[in-house]
Design a protein around this motif. Structure first.
Motif, PDB file in Angstrom:
ATOM      1  N   LEU A 179      53.538  16.040  44.430  1.00  0.00           N
ATOM      2  CA  LEU A 179      53.066  17.129  43.953  1.00  0.00           C
ATOM      3  C   LEU A 179      53.494  18.450  45.100  1.00  0.00           C
ATOM      4  O   LEU A 179      53.393  18.123  46.218  1.00  0.00           O
ATOM      5  CB  LEU A 179      51.484  17.226  43.965  1.00  0.00           C
ATOM      6  CG  LEU A 179      51.003  16.048  42.949  1.00  0.00           C
ATOM      7  CD1 LEU A 179      49.280  16.219  43.023  1.00  0.00           C
ATOM      8  CD2 LEU A 179      51.410  16.485  41.547  1.00  0.00           C
ATOM      9  N   ALA A 180      53.570  19.582  44.638  1.00  0.00           N
ATOM     10  CA  ALA A 180      53.955  20.723  45.293  1.00  0.00           C
ATOM     11  C   ALA A 180      52.517  21.159  46.062  1.00  0.00           C
ATOM     12  O   ALA A 180      51.493  20.909  45.336  1.00  0.00           O
ATOM     13  CB  ALA A 180      54.316  21.910  44.559  1.00  0.00           C
ATOM     14  N   PRO A 181      52.536  21.451  47.220  1.00  0.00           N
ATOM     15  CA  PRO A 181      53.644  21.830  48.189  1.00  0.00           C
ATOM     16  C   PRO A 181      54.012  20.744  49.213  1.00  0.00           C
ATOM     17  O   PRO A 181      55.196  21.121  49.757  1.00  0.00           O
ATOM     18  CB  PRO A 181      53.090  23.186  48.847  1.00  0.00           C
ATOM     19  CG  PRO A 181      51.603  22.504  49.299  1.00  0.00           C
ATOM     20  CD  PRO A 181      51.061  22.198  47.928  1.00  0.00           C
ATOM     21  N   PHE A 182      53.509  19.577  48.883  1.00  0.00           N
ATOM     22  CA  PHE A 182      54.053  18.478  49.789  1.00  0.00           C
ATOM     23  C   PHE A 182      55.069  17.632  49.164  1.00  0.00           C
ATOM     24  O   PHE A 182      55.147  16.557  49.888  1.00  0.00           O
ATOM     25  CB  PHE A 182      52.600  17.574  49.956  1.00  0.00           C
ATOM     26  CG  PHE A 182      51.705  18.169  50.980  1.00  0.00           C
ATOM     27  CD1 PHE A 182      51.984  19.024  51.918  1.00  0.00           C
ATOM     28  CD2 PHE A 182      50.207  18.149  50.685  1.00  0.00           C
ATOM     29  CE1 PHE A 182      51.047  19.407  52.783  1.00  0.00           C
ATOM     30  CE2 PHE A 182      49.188  18.767  51.553  1.00  0.00           C
ATOM     31  CZ  PHE A 182      49.539  19.321  52.650  1.00  0.00           C
ATOM     32  N   ASP A 183      55.730  18.282  48.021  1.00  0.00           N
ATOM     33  CA  ASP A 183      56.918  17.629  47.769  1.00  0.00           C
ATOM     34  C   ASP A 183      58.031  17.942  48.800  1.00  0.00           C
ATOM     35  O   ASP A 183      59.218  17.342  48.748  1.00  0.00           O
ATOM     36  CB  ASP A 183      57.199  17.830  46.403  1.00  0.00           C
ATOM     37  CG  ASP A 183      57.291  19.318  45.908  1.00  0.00           C
ATOM     38  OD1 ASP A 183      57.009  20.099  46.824  1.00  0.00           O
ATOM     39  OD2 ASP A 183      57.658  19.472  44.918  1.00  0.00           O
ATOM     40  N   ASP A 184      57.892  18.830  49.548  1.00  0.00           N
ATOM     41  CA  ASP A 184      58.743  19.386  50.563  1.00  0.00           C
ATOM     42  C   ASP A 184      58.629  18.778  51.778  1.00  0.00           C
ATOM     43  O   ASP A 184      57.292  19.152  52.503  1.00  0.00           O
ATOM     44  CB  ASP A 184      58.781  20.907  50.512  1.00  0.00           C
ATOM     45  CG  ASP A 184      59.989  21.298  51.373  1.00  0.00           C
ATOM     46  OD1 ASP A 184      60.505  20.843  52.362  1.00  0.00           O
ATOM     47  OD2 ASP A 184      60.349  22.435  50.983  1.00  0.00           O
ATOM     48  N   VAL A 185      59.362  18.072  52.587  1.00  0.00           N
ATOM     49  CA  VAL A 185      58.957  17.306  53.666  1.00  0.00           C
ATOM     50  C   VAL A 185      58.685  18.520  54.966  1.00  0.00           C
ATOM     51  O   VAL A 185      58.133  18.256  55.850  1.00  0.00           O
ATOM     52  CB  VAL A 185      60.197  16.413  54.222  1.00  0.00           C
ATOM     53  CG1 VAL A 185      61.485  17.121  54.479  1.00  0.00           C
ATOM     54  CG2 VAL A 185      59.739  15.784  55.660  1.00  0.00           C
ATOM     55  N   ARG A 186      59.301  19.603  54.762  1.00  0.00           N
ATOM     56  CA  ARG A 186      59.136  20.642  55.752  1.00  0.00           C
ATOM     57  C   ARG A 186      57.846  21.174  55.791  1.00  0.00           C
ATOM     58  O   ARG A 186      57.231  21.616  56.876  1.00  0.00           O
ATOM     59  CB  ARG A 186      60.243  21.814  55.469  1.00  0.00           C
ATOM     60  CG  ARG A 186      62.023  21.485  55.711  1.00  0.00           C
ATOM     61  CD  ARG A 186      62.576  22.358  55.196  1.00  0.00           C
ATOM     62  NE  ARG A 186      62.575  22.766  53.460  1.00  0.00           N
ATOM     63  CZ  ARG A 186      63.414  23.356  52.934  1.00  0.00           C
ATOM     64  NH1 ARG A 186      64.511  23.976  53.501  1.00  0.00           N
ATOM     65  NH2 ARG A 186      63.131  23.471  51.666  1.00  0.00           N
ATOM     66  N   VAL A 187      57.226  21.359  54.535  1.00  0.00           N
ATOM     67  CA  VAL A 187      55.740  21.669  54.432  1.00  0.00           C
ATOM     68  C   VAL A 187      54.702  20.854  55.017  1.00  0.00           C
ATOM     69  O   VAL A 187      53.979  21.300  55.670  1.00  0.00           O
ATOM     70  CB  VAL A 187      55.233  22.044  52.923  1.00  0.00           C
ATOM     71  CG1 VAL A 187      53.933  22.453  52.798  1.00  0.00           C
ATOM     72  CG2 VAL A 187      56.362  23.425  52.313  1.00  0.00           C
ATOM     73  N   ARG A 188      55.278  19.505  54.855  1.00  0.00           N
ATOM     74  CA  ARG A 188      54.443  18.321  55.404  1.00  0.00           C
ATOM     75  C   ARG A 188      54.435  18.587  56.874  1.00  0.00           C
ATOM     76  O   ARG A 188      53.411  18.366  57.655  1.00  0.00           O
ATOM     77  CB  ARG A 188      54.909  17.090  54.749  1.00  0.00           C
ATOM     78  CG  ARG A 188      54.676  16.954  53.204  1.00  0.00           C
ATOM     79  CD  ARG A 188      54.796  15.467  52.752  1.00  0.00           C
ATOM     80  NE  ARG A 188      55.896  14.696  53.153  1.00  0.00           N
ATOM     81  CZ  ARG A 188      56.991  14.685  52.404  1.00  0.00           C
ATOM     82  NH1 ARG A 188      56.975  15.382  51.494  1.00  0.00           N
ATOM     83  NH2 ARG A 188      58.130  14.011  53.000  1.00  0.00           N
ATOM     84  N   GLN A 189      55.756  18.585  57.405  1.00  0.00           N
ATOM     85  CA  GLN A 189      55.721  18.517  58.665  1.00  0.00           C
ATOM     86  C   GLN A 189      55.246  19.970  59.358  1.00  0.00           C
ATOM     87  O   GLN A 189      54.406  19.740  60.562  1.00  0.00           O
ATOM     88  CB  GLN A 189      57.569  18.780  59.127  1.00  0.00           C
ATOM     89  CG  GLN A 189      57.986  17.198  58.789  1.00  0.00           C
ATOM     90  CD  GLN A 189      59.553  17.284  58.912  1.00  0.00           C
ATOM     91  OE1 GLN A 189      60.062  18.208  58.963  1.00  0.00           O
ATOM     92  NE2 GLN A 189      60.099  16.217  59.274  1.00  0.00           N
TER      93      GLN A 189
END
Length: 540
Positions: free
Chosen positions: A298-308
């Motif tokens: 799910l967005a926004p955590f489908d982007d590893v950069r956001v998770r990091q």
């Protein structure tokens, strides 16, 4: 859970046990106040538990409060020591077939349940067959058990559908303690009120919302090898009270109205350190610490950069200091008390707003609202974080609020959502991009339970669908070579850290306060740290 505080079906996603125990010695401590003396027989011991078990039978649901109580009246087939080594208990020995799928246990003779029923192979079969029909934490530990067969009165054979190396470790837990098959026939409701085992104590009475009374099993002859003495417990009875208020628990022990209590808060622990009559024992649960898992589909955590960026933005160390006064250590992907814990993940994401901001800029979240939150393509960078309801999560929410404040500094809006602790469906809802997570387990197989897409918590990739991670945790569960197994668990922890699949916050710690002018000999089970009163005695 079993603990999501067991995400149950406890492990049970709200309320699980997990799995280098070599680090246990550093996580367990005793403050000044304890004194040594010769054990005395008799008397009554009053122990206060913070959270009342949902049921005295740990097979029903399966939370850690049940496991603690159950340890007083149940024995298991095997035990584990502080190094994670599996030791004989009700089973005196066992053999494992060359293919790793059949376990043949030779059972201790001359043991009886406290209702007079003999402990034998038929009793083990009755328990394993029953557990297989339930949905609590215990069922997860027998998930690969195909059938249990009686070979003779003192020999039982357990056949698995596939090799499963953590099997012995996991059946060492009191969730899989052996109960009287005669008592089990009464039905779940009655067994919930007055379960029967072979352990050092007998459940004499239970008043929900108030207390349970345990009396000594005078015929006890099946102590585990980790016990300080063989034979019956020293005390005549244990009055096991349930008091959720931490101030009331602390005051009761300090003033001598009670002998010991669990659920010691950090502020009370600081106070106890100044009182020579009080002692503190502590041990962090192994497994997945208190934390949050990200739904990477799910967005926004489908982007590893956001998770990091979220992890770099979280000032975990500052929250640990302000809430726990430096008494708790920061965990990694696993609690440091877990076998095959990899310490490299502990400091992988120290608070670094500059790195966080650079990652979010790179991910395209460059615009800001008047409140400072980031925007991309007209969408605000908002994370809805689901937290279970329940008084035991008050500290968790306080900790999460401090993380919320530091995330705002880098432009991430965190919105807290709540759901009843028993509402499993809440975790699957797409409106929540992050969810509360804790799972106690006495083996690193907790990584499979949480992250494998064929495990019940992450079914169908609810949180993560990562073939590399799936392979590492699945291969580890069938790898018989300890060195290769450790490598696989290290690979899995590194993958979880690198890909920022979640954020661990603080360990759940068993912290026991005792009044040493009244009681001695309280010990903690060496892996999970559960209080055990078989060796305890009262001094007045």
């Amino acid at each position: 859970m079993h603990r999501l505080t067991r995400l149950a079906p406890s492990a049970v996603l709200i309320a699980a046990t997990a799995l280098s125990v070599a680090a246990c010695s550093s996580s367990a401590s005793t403050s000044p106040g304890a004194n040594s003396s010769t054990p005395t027989q008799g008397g009554s011991l009053t122990f206060i538990q913070q959270i009342e078990p949902s049921c005295l039978d740990p097979v029903q649901l399966g939370d850690m409060h049940q496991a603690t109580f159950a340890l007083q009246y149940l024995d298991s087939l095997v035990a584990t020591d502080a190094d994670g080594k599996v030791l004989p208990w009700l089973a005196t020995s066992w053999e494992i077939s060359p293919d790793g799928k059949v376990y043949t246990f030779r059972l201790k003779e001359g043991v009886k349940f406290t209702d007079g029923t003999p402990f034998d192979a038929a009793a083990v079969k009755a328990n394993f067959d029953r557990i297989k029909t339930t949905t609590g934490s215990a069922s997860q530990y027998l998930i690969y058990v195909d059938k249990t067969e009686v070979v003779d009165a003192n020999t039982v054979e357990v056949a698995l559908s596939r090799p499963f190396v953590p099997f012995l470790q996991q059946i060492a837990q009191s969730f899989v303690g052996i109960q009287s098959p005669t008592a089990l026939k009464r039905g779940d409701d009655e067994n919930c009120q007055s379960p029967v085992g072979t352990g050092p104590f007998i459940v004499d009475s239970y008043t929900p919302g108030d207390q349970a009374v345990l009396v000594r099993n005078e015929d006890y002859n099946s102590a585990p090898p980790t016990a300080e003495h063989d034979g019956p417990a020293y005390v005549d009875q244990v009055v096991w009270r349930f008091i959720p208020d931490p101030t009331a628990r602390f005051s009761a022990v300090k003033t001598g109205q009670a002998d010991a209590a669990d659920g010691l808060t950090a502020i009370n622990e600081k106070q106890a350190a100044k009182d020579d009559s009080l002692a503190v024992q502590s041990h962090d649960y192994p497994g997945h610490p208190e934390g949050v898992m990200f739904k990477t589909n799910l967005a926004p955590f489908d982007d590893v950069r956001v998770r990091q960026a979220f992890k770099y933005g979280a000032d975990v160390d500052a929250a640990l200091e302000s809430i726990f006064f430096g008494l708790y250590e920061r965990p990694g992907v696993l609690s440091p008390t877990t076998t095959d814990f990899d310490p490299s993940s502990v400091d992988a994401y120290t608070h670094d707003p500059d790195k966080a901001n650079a990652l979010l800029d790179e991910a395209g979240w460059t615009e800001r609202t008047a409140d400072g939150y980031r925007v991309k393509d007209g969408e605000s960078l908002t994370v809805h974080w689901l937290i279970n309801e329940g008084s035991q999560l008050d500290t968790y929410r306080t900790f999460a609020e401090q993380i919320q404040a530091t995330e705002k500094e880098i432009g991430i809006e965190v919105v807290f959502e709540s759901a009843p602790a028993t509402d499993w469906t809440a975790y699957t809802k797409p409106e929540y991009q992050a969810t509360y997570m804790k799972y106690t387990l006495n083996s690193p197989d907790v990584l499979r339970l949480l992250w494998a897409t064929d495990a019940f918590i992450n079914t169908d990739g609810l949180f993560v669908d990562d073939p590399d991670l799936q392979k590492a945790v699945s291969d580890a569960a069938i790898e018989s070579d300890p060195a290769k197994r450790s490598e696989l668990y290290a690979t899995a922890q590194q993958r979880i850290s690198d890909q920022a699949y979640g954020l661990t916050l603080f360990p759940e710690s068993v912290r026991i306060l005792s009044n040493t002018s009244r009681v001695q000999g309280i010990r903690q089970e060496p892996v999970l740290g559960l209080v055990n009163l078989q060796d305890a005695w009262v001094t007045k």
